[in-house]
Design a protein around this motif. Structure first.
Motif, PDB file in Angstrom:
ATOM      1  N   LEU A 145      20.587  95.832  29.137  1.00 33.47           N
ATOM      2  CA  LEU A 145      20.181  97.135  28.610  1.00 33.47           C
ATOM      3  C   LEU A 145      19.491  96.930  27.272  1.00 33.47           C
ATOM      4  O   LEU A 145      19.867  96.043  26.510  1.00 33.47           O
ATOM      5  N   TYR A 146      18.500  97.765  27.001  1.00 32.01           N
ATOM      6  CA  TYR A 146      17.769  97.675  25.732  1.00 32.01           C
ATOM      7  C   TYR A 146      17.878  99.016  25.010  1.00 32.01           C
ATOM      8  O   TYR A 146      17.559 100.066  25.570  1.00 32.01           O
ATOM      9  N   ILE A 147      18.347  98.950  23.777  1.00 32.75           N
ATOM     10  CA  ILE A 147      18.485 100.151  22.932  1.00 32.75           C
ATOM     11  C   ILE A 147      17.775  99.870  21.621  1.00 32.75           C
ATOM     12  O   ILE A 147      17.942  98.796  21.025  1.00 32.75           O
ATOM     13  N   VAL A 148      16.979 100.824  21.166  1.00 30.27           N
ATOM     14  CA  VAL A 148      16.321 100.680  19.863  1.00 30.27           C
ATOM     15  C   VAL A 148      16.466 101.992  19.108  1.00 30.27           C
ATOM     16  O   VAL A 148      16.344 103.075  19.693  1.00 30.27           O
ATOM     17  N   LEU A 149      16.781 101.902  17.836  1.00 27.01           N
ATOM     18  CA  LEU A 149      16.935 103.087  16.991  1.00 27.01           C
ATOM     19  C   LEU A 149      16.717 102.698  15.537  1.00 27.01           C
ATOM     20  O   LEU A 149      16.537 101.517  15.211  1.00 27.01           O
ATOM     21  N   LYS A 150      16.723 103.706  14.671  1.00 26.92           N
ATOM     22  CA  LYS A 150      16.505 103.489  13.248  1.00 26.92           C
ATOM     23  C   LYS A 150      17.840 103.490  12.505  1.00 26.92           C
ATOM     24  O   LYS A 150      18.676 104.384  12.713  1.00 26.92           O
ATOM     25  N   GLY A 151      18.024 102.489  11.653  1.00 18.32           N
ATOM     26  CA  GLY A 151      19.159 102.480  10.739  1.00 18.32           C
ATOM     27  C   GLY A 151      18.713 103.017   9.395  1.00 18.32           C
ATOM     28  O   GLY A 151      17.672 102.604   8.857  1.00 18.32           O
ATOM     29  N   LEU A 152      19.457 103.956   8.838  1.00 16.72           N
ATOM     30  CA  LEU A 152      19.096 104.608   7.575  1.00 16.72           C
ATOM     31  C   LEU A 152      20.089 104.206   6.497  1.00 16.72           C
ATOM     32  O   LEU A 152      21.305 104.237   6.725  1.00 16.72           O
ATOM     33  N   SER A 153      19.572 103.838   5.351  1.00 17.95           N
ATOM     34  CA  SER A 153      20.425 103.509   4.209  1.00 17.95           C
ATOM     35  C   SER A 153      19.840 104.134   2.953  1.00 17.95           C
ATOM     36  O   SER A 153      18.664 104.539   2.931  1.00 17.95           O
TER      37      SER A 153
ATOM     38  N   GLN B 209      14.438  99.300  11.639  1.00 15.39           N
ATOM     39  CA  GLN B 209      14.559  99.337  13.090  1.00 15.39           C
ATOM     40  C   GLN B 209      15.608  98.328  13.544  1.00 15.39           C
ATOM     41  O   GLN B 209      15.591  97.176  13.125  1.00 15.39           O
ATOM     42  N   ILE B 210      16.510  98.789  14.406  1.00 17.48           N
ATOM     43  CA  ILE B 210      17.566  97.929  14.953  1.00 17.48           C
ATOM     44  C   ILE B 210      17.471  97.978  16.473  1.00 17.48           C
ATOM     45  O   ILE B 210      17.526  99.058  17.068  1.00 17.48           O
ATOM     46  N   SER B 211      17.318  96.814  17.074  1.00 21.45           N
ATOM     47  CA  SER B 211      17.254  96.701  18.530  1.00 21.45           C
ATOM     48  C   SER B 211      18.537  96.049  19.031  1.00 21.45           C
ATOM     49  O   SER B 211      19.070  95.132  18.401  1.00 21.45           O
ATOM     50  N   ILE B 212      19.014  96.531  20.185  1.00 17.10           N
ATOM     51  CA  ILE B 212      20.259  96.026  20.772  1.00 17.10           C
ATOM     52  C   ILE B 212      19.996  95.647  22.223  1.00 17.10           C
ATOM     53  O   ILE B 212      19.437  96.443  22.992  1.00 17.10           O
ATOM     54  N   LEU B 213      20.375  94.429  22.586  1.00 16.85           N
ATOM     55  CA  LEU B 213      20.343  93.980  23.976  1.00 16.85           C
ATOM     56  C   LEU B 213      21.784  93.775  24.445  1.00 16.85           C
ATOM     57  O   LEU B 213      22.550  93.047  23.814  1.00 16.85           O
ATOM     58  N   VAL B 214      22.140  94.431  25.542  1.00 15.78           N
ATOM     59  CA  VAL B 214      23.497  94.326  26.092  1.00 15.78           C
ATOM     60  C   VAL B 214      23.416  93.580  27.410  1.00 15.78           C
ATOM     61  O   VAL B 214      22.834  94.078  28.381  1.00 15.78           O
ATOM     62  N   LEU B 215      23.979  92.373  27.456  1.00 14.92           N
ATOM     63  CA  LEU B 215      24.034  91.559  28.664  1.00 14.92           C
ATOM     64  C   LEU B 215      25.472  91.540  29.186  1.00 14.92           C
ATOM     65  O   LEU B 215      26.345  92.214  28.642  1.00 14.92           O
ATOM     66  N   GLU B 216      25.703  90.746  30.199  1.00 19.17           N
ATOM     67  CA  GLU B 216      27.031  90.739  30.819  1.00 19.17           C
ATOM     68  C   GLU B 216      28.093  90.198  29.867  1.00 19.17           C
ATOM     69  O   GLU B 216      29.201  90.732  29.810  1.00 19.17           O
ATOM     70  N   ASP B 217      27.793  89.151  29.115  1.00 21.52           N
ATOM     71  CA  ASP B 217      28.753  88.574  28.177  1.00 21.52           C
ATOM     72  C   ASP B 217      28.182  88.433  26.766  1.00 21.52           C
ATOM     73  O   ASP B 217      28.848  87.887  25.894  1.00 21.52           O
ATOM     74  N   PHE B 218      26.968  88.875  26.574  1.00 18.89           N
ATOM     75  CA  PHE B 218      26.298  88.748  25.280  1.00 18.89           C
ATOM     76  C   PHE B 218      25.845  90.124  24.793  1.00 18.89           C
ATOM     77  O   PHE B 218      25.504  91.004  25.586  1.00 18.89           O
TER      78      PHE B 218
ATOM     79  N   ALA C 261      30.381 100.272  19.525  1.00 14.41           N
ATOM     80  CA  ALA C 261      30.801 100.122  18.132  1.00 14.41           C
ATOM     81  C   ALA C 261      29.607  99.901  17.208  1.00 14.41           C
ATOM     82  O   ALA C 261      29.567 100.411  16.083  1.00 14.41           O
ATOM     83  N   ILE C 262      28.615  99.151  17.679  1.00 17.07           N
ATOM     84  CA  ILE C 262      27.400  98.927  16.888  1.00 17.07           C
ATOM     85  C   ILE C 262      26.637 100.240  16.712  1.00 17.07           C
ATOM     86  O   ILE C 262      26.209 100.591  15.603  1.00 17.07           O
ATOM     87  N   LEU C 263      26.467 100.974  17.813  1.00 19.83           N
ATOM     88  CA  LEU C 263      25.800 102.279  17.727  1.00 19.83           C
ATOM     89  C   LEU C 263      26.539 103.216  16.792  1.00 19.83           C
ATOM     90  O   LEU C 263      25.924 103.920  15.975  1.00 19.83           O
ATOM     91  N   ASP C 264      27.850 103.234  16.896  1.00 18.02           N
ATOM     92  CA  ASP C 264      28.658 104.122  16.060  1.00 18.02           C
ATOM     93  C   ASP C 264      28.490 103.773  14.577  1.00 18.02           C
ATOM     94  O   ASP C 264      28.404 104.670  13.736  1.00 18.02           O
TER      95      ASP C 264
END
Length: 360
Positions: free
Chosen positions: A109-117, A135-144, A181-184
């Motif tokens: 799965l590929y998720i991309v969103l903006k992190g604000l600080s 910009q923060i991109s997240i790749l969700v694999l089976e074990d990674f 947890a990363i998204l949260d």
């Protein structure tokens, strides 16, 4: 500002999937950090190359790989080769002008969103700040789980501490829970931003009611501009979370869906707050215009009172300044004191009249 497209022209004429970093360079050197954990064990090895990640494939554990700094395109390209990531996904990771989105593939799965600080503005009188977008991109694999960040910061430090010290849910559940947890962590940063924005709005509102100045208007316009950029980053998260909740991918377990719904609720609260602050700033702008108009009206009223007092005095002085021969008052020995008496009495009477009418 949220995004600058100054580097987008680099892609002109290149085929789809060409890997080139587009955006401001936040870090000159890339850093790979790894946390490999299971229910009972935890390892944080020092990793220098992408090849060193391959050994974690053989373990029955969850491996979180965080790449900070996207200037070294070769690292992202190697991750794509070793973990079979589509070139268009890699292209989106390196193009830091992406709109928040969720994409579902067969094995990841590929998720991309903006992190604000926040970056405090020490020169502001309203407890001001500027918003830093990443910009923060997240790749969700089976074990990674891979995260790709533009800069090195401590955004994920609380989550890392939870993984280090906890044997609870985060260590016992799968990569889907880690992705949650990363998204949260990213979404909850927006609450810190909104708290600071609320304090700034309160400071401007108090100033509007006491002594509005040109700096007050500048503060309102600056906050409006920041709020527009914040909303542009936050609003698409509703669609992103809805897509995740509707997905039937095997990479997100049924038990984890409820946690993504919780993030969705947070996004709704943040979106509603930004809309509320936008309305408040519009009201503050109206109040500023009204305050300036009222202040100008008070000044004009005072000037009008002075003009009303001196108009009859100027009229009398004009009559007796015409120097006609046959003006009997000019020869009267009490004429000068008398005219001074009129000059004093007339303004006094007018002031009393204005007071009774509540014009003063």
């Amino acid at each position: 500002m949220i995004d600058s497209y100054s580097g987008a022209s680099k892609k002109a004429g290149m085929p789809p999937g060409s890997l080139i970093h587009i955006g401001n360079v936040q870090e000159e050197d890339s850093r790979i950090s790894v946390i490999d954990y299971g229910r009972d064990d935890l390892e944080e090895p020092v990793v220098e190359t992408v090849e060193e990640l391959l050994k974690f494939r053989e373990k029955e554990s969850i491996t979180w790989v965080c790449l900070e700094g996207l200037k070294e395109v070769e690292i992202v390209e190697l991750i794509g080769q070793y973990f079979d990531i589509h070139p268009l996904v890699l292209e989106d990771i390196l193009n830091t002008h992406q709109r928040p989105k969720f994409e579902e593939y067969d094995d990841y799965l590929y998720i991309v969103l903006k992190g604000l600080s926040l970056k405090p503005d020490e020169n502001s009188d309203h407890g001001g700040f500027s918003v830093i977008y990443e910009q923060i991109s997240i790749l969700v694999l089976e074990d990674f789980v891979f995260t790709f960040k533009e800069k090195k910061d401590e955004l994920f430090l609380p989550l890392i501490q939870r993984i280090r010290t906890s044997n609870g849910r985060v260590r016992s559940m799968g990569p889907d829970y880690l992705a949650y947890a990363i998204l949260d962590s990213i979404v909850d940063q927006n609450f810190v931003l909104l708290d600071s924005m609320d304090e700034s709005i309160d400071a401007i509102e108090e100033e509007l009611l006491t002594n509005p100045t040109a700096d007050t208007l500048i503060g309102i316009q600056r906050l409006k501009r920041e709020l527009i950029d914040v909303r542009r980053s936050v609003a698409p998260l509703r669609e992103l979370l809805s897509s995740i909740l509707r997905s039937d991918t095997k990479l997100i377990g049924e038990k984890t869906q409820i946690y993504f719904r919780d993030v969705y609720d947070h996004v709704l609260r943040i979106t509603e707050s930004t809309d509320s602050y936008r309305d408040m700033l519009a009201s503050l702008l109206d109040i500023y215009v009204s305050s300036v108009s009222n202040k100008m009206n008070e000044i004009m009223k005072l000037l009008t009172v002075f003009a009303s007092i001196f108009i009859p005095l100027s009229f009398i002085a004009g009559i007796y300044g015409m120097n006609f021969e046959n003006m009997p008052e000019l020869k009267w020995q009490w004429g000068y004191p008398a005219i001074w008496g009129v000059f004093i009495a007339l303004p006094t009477v007018l002031l009393i009249y204005f007071k009774k009418k509540k014009w003063l």
